[in-house]
Design an enzyme around this catalytic site. Structure first.
Site, PDB file in Angstrom:
ATOM      1  CE1 TYR A   1     -12.189   1.208   5.271  1.00  0.00           C
ATOM      2  CE2 TYR A   1     -11.256   2.578   7.004  1.00  0.00           C
ATOM      3  CZ  TYR A   1     -11.130   1.892   5.813  1.00  0.00           C
ATOM      4  OH  TYR A   1      -9.927   1.888   5.150  1.00  0.00           O
TER       5      TYR A   1
ATOM      6  CB  CYS B   1      -4.324   3.633  -2.118  1.00  0.00           C
ATOM      7  SG  CYS B   1      -5.442   4.667  -1.174  1.00  0.00           S
TER       8      CYS B   1
ATOM      9  CG  HIS C   1      -7.390   0.820  -1.365  1.00  0.00           C
ATOM     10  ND1 HIS C   1      -6.693   1.090  -0.206  1.00  0.00           N
ATOM     11  CD2 HIS C   1      -7.680  -0.495  -1.324  1.00  0.00           C
ATOM     12  CE1 HIS C   1      -6.562  -0.030   0.500  1.00  0.00           C
ATOM     13  NE2 HIS C   1      -7.142  -1.009  -0.168  1.00  0.00           N
TER      14      HIS C   1
ATOM     15  CG  HIS D   1      -1.965   0.997   1.272  1.00  0.00           C
ATOM     16  ND1 HIS D   1      -1.723   2.311   1.597  1.00  0.00           N
ATOM     17  CD2 HIS D   1      -3.279   0.906   1.006  1.00  0.00           C
ATOM     18  CE1 HIS D   1      -2.863   2.986   1.527  1.00  0.00           C
ATOM     19  NE2 HIS D   1      -3.828   2.149   1.164  1.00  0.00           N
TER      20      HIS D   1
ATOM     21  CG  ASP E   1      -9.962   3.333   1.443  1.00  0.00           C
ATOM     22  OD1 ASP E   1     -10.484   3.073   2.535  1.00  0.00           O
ATOM     23  OD2 ASP E   1      -8.742   3.356   1.262  1.00  0.00           O
ATOM     24  CG  HIS E   2     -10.433   6.467   3.953  1.00  0.00           C
ATOM     25  ND1 HIS E   2      -9.290   7.152   4.181  1.00  0.00           N
ATOM     26  CD2 HIS E   2     -10.235   5.236   4.449  1.00  0.00           C
ATOM     27  CE1 HIS E   2      -8.414   6.363   4.786  1.00  0.00           C
ATOM     28  NE2 HIS E   2      -8.963   5.185   4.955  1.00  0.00           N
TER      29      HIS E   2
HETATM   30  C1  DNO Z   1      -6.661   2.987   5.439  1.00  0.00           C
HETATM   31  C2  DNO Z   1      -6.024   1.874   4.787  1.00  0.00           C
HETATM   32  C3  DNO Z   1      -4.643   1.608   5.313  1.00  0.00           C
HETATM   33  C4  DNO Z   1      -4.161   0.298   4.762  1.00  0.00           C
HETATM   34  C5  DNO Z   1      -2.786  -0.086   5.189  1.00  0.00           C
HETATM   35  C6  DNO Z   1      -2.312  -1.252   4.367  1.00  0.00           C
HETATM   36  O1  DNO Z   1      -7.843   3.041   5.476  1.00  0.00           O
HETATM   37  O2  DNO Z   1      -6.024   2.032   3.424  1.00  0.00           O
HETATM   38  O3  DNO Z   1      -4.663   1.553   6.698  1.00  0.00           O
HETATM   39  O4  DNO Z   1      -5.017  -0.719   5.190  1.00  0.00           O
HETATM   40  O5  DNO Z   1      -1.901   0.936   5.058  1.00  0.00           O
HETATM   41  O6  DNO Z   1      -1.407  -2.000   5.079  1.00  0.00           O
END
Ligand code: DNO
Length: 369
Positions: A330, A244, A271, A206, A316-317
């Site tokens: 989340y 991401c 992501h 990531h 995500d987020h």
């Molecule tokens: C946040 C996530 C990160 C991710 C880690 C991967 O929401 O995208 O915490 O899980 O960095 O190891």
């Protein structure tokens, strides 16, 4: 693309598994054993327990996020070999239950960082916010004192044990440069990638979030050139990236579309989320919709579509909307809306490419419930 949804486990997540199944086009969860401290081998009974829950709802468990990397590995301490052996054993077990992708990160001490988890937006929703001035103004040692003075202080995505050891850790990183971190990542990859490959698993690192050094700690997974270097460390399909868009997008110099074209099948997991950047470097997590933020979500989905991407994707987020009470970033609602934006774009690109849209045959062949 294969759509998934992150789920933190029974008792840790406000979203019931059966709701996830009802999000259009979503057939798997992205999961982890969040209570197992970094460095420990994952117990098979807990893995199977999680798998049974997902099986019951007809959801796959192909993607794990994350198997966290012990700090001794990132620091290159002699004790790292014990933790690397545990990591290998965990990879083998995950291979046995059919896991295909393991997401991990190599950020020293801190995972993703924000300065406000509930920043109120004009429409009454709240979102996670990063204010540069706050982070830049904090001395890491003061931060530790702040945390020590407040036992309820917590950080999203962190196991409690990591906070406890922070003071010691920040000290341990003194003198650790980016090049040290590269060497330690290299050592880790040489050990684990062959094991991942033998077990049919793709490792997917990531990006650092935000993609720049924080509190004087080095960060290396920040840009296209560094991902190229990562791939060259061990040139094998099992050595991949979790691309991401939100993490990388915080730096306007990052061209995510170009990364998708360059790294292609080295991206087993993506992501896709948006952020709105401000001139001074602050950013807020906006809705996934392209026009709501600074990241070209439509361009990114088009790039995946253009390369015929068959990897896993998750939103995500999300923002917190409609008074949902959930873990910051989340909740169900905004991430489900995000998924619909991503699928909407994808289906639209299908139409503009072949004039016929999605595979009608697939739909016509559906049996009556
Ligand atoms: C946040 C996530 C990160 C991710 C880690 C991967 O929401 O995208 O915490 O899980 O960095 O190891």
């Amino acid at each position: 693309m294969r759509m998934t949804f992150r789920w933190f486990g029974e008792g840790n997540d406000t979203v019931p598994l059966r709701y996830i199944k009802q999000i259009p086009g979503t057939d798997g969860i992205v999961w982890s054993l969040h209570d197992v401290p970094a460095g420990e081998e994952w117990p098979m009974d807990q893995i199977l327990e999680l798998k049974a829950l997902a099986d019951k709802e007809g959801l796959h468990i192909d993607v794990v996020e994350s198997v966290n990397v012990h700090e001794d590995i990132k620091l290159g301490l002699p004790t790292r070999d014990v933790y690397i052996d545990n990591y290998k054993r965990t990879i083998r077990k995950l291979g046995e239950v059919g896991v295909k992708v393991i997401c991990y990160n190599f950020m020293p001490v801190f995972d993703w960082l924000r300065t406000d988890l509930h920043k109120r937006m004009e429409d009454g929703s709240t979102a996670m916010f990063y204010e540069n001035g706050i982070i830049a103004g904090i001395d890491p040692h003061e931060l530790v004192d702040q945390i020590n003075a407040n036992p309820s202080f917590t950080m999203p995505g962190w196991e409690p044990e990591r906070l406890q050891h922070m003071k010691k850790l920040i000290g341990a990183y003194q003198g650790v440069t980016e090049e040290h971190l590269w060497a330690n990542l290299d050592y880790f990859l040489q050990a684990i990638i062959p094991v991942a490959a033998e077990n049919g698993i793709k490792m997917a690192i990531h990006p650092d979030d935000p993609p720049w050094p924080v509190f004087g700690l080095p960060r290396i997974m920040t840009c296209q050139a560094n991902f190229r270097r990562l791939i060259q460390l061990y040139d094998h399909p099992s050595n991949g990236i979790t691309l991401c868009s939100g993490s990388l997008g915080a730096n306007p110099a990052n061209d995510i579309v170009a990364m998708i074209h360059e790294f292609g099948d080295r991206i087993p997991f993506a992501h896709i989320r948006n952020i709105r950047r401000y001139e001074n470097g602050d950013f807020i997590e906006s809705s996934h919709r392209t026009r709501d933020g600074s990241v070209d979500i439509a361009g990114i989905v088009k790039a995946y579509h253009d390369i015929g991407f068959t990897g896993y994707v998750r939103p995500d987020h999300g923002r917190q909307i409609w008074d949902e009470s959930c873990r910051p970033g989340y909740g169900l609602y905004d991430r489900a809306l995000g998924i619909m934006h991503l699928w909407g774009l994808w289906d639209g690109f299908d139409y503009s490419n072949n004039g016929k849209g999605v595979d009608r045959h697939e739909q016509q062949a559906a049996t009556h419930p």
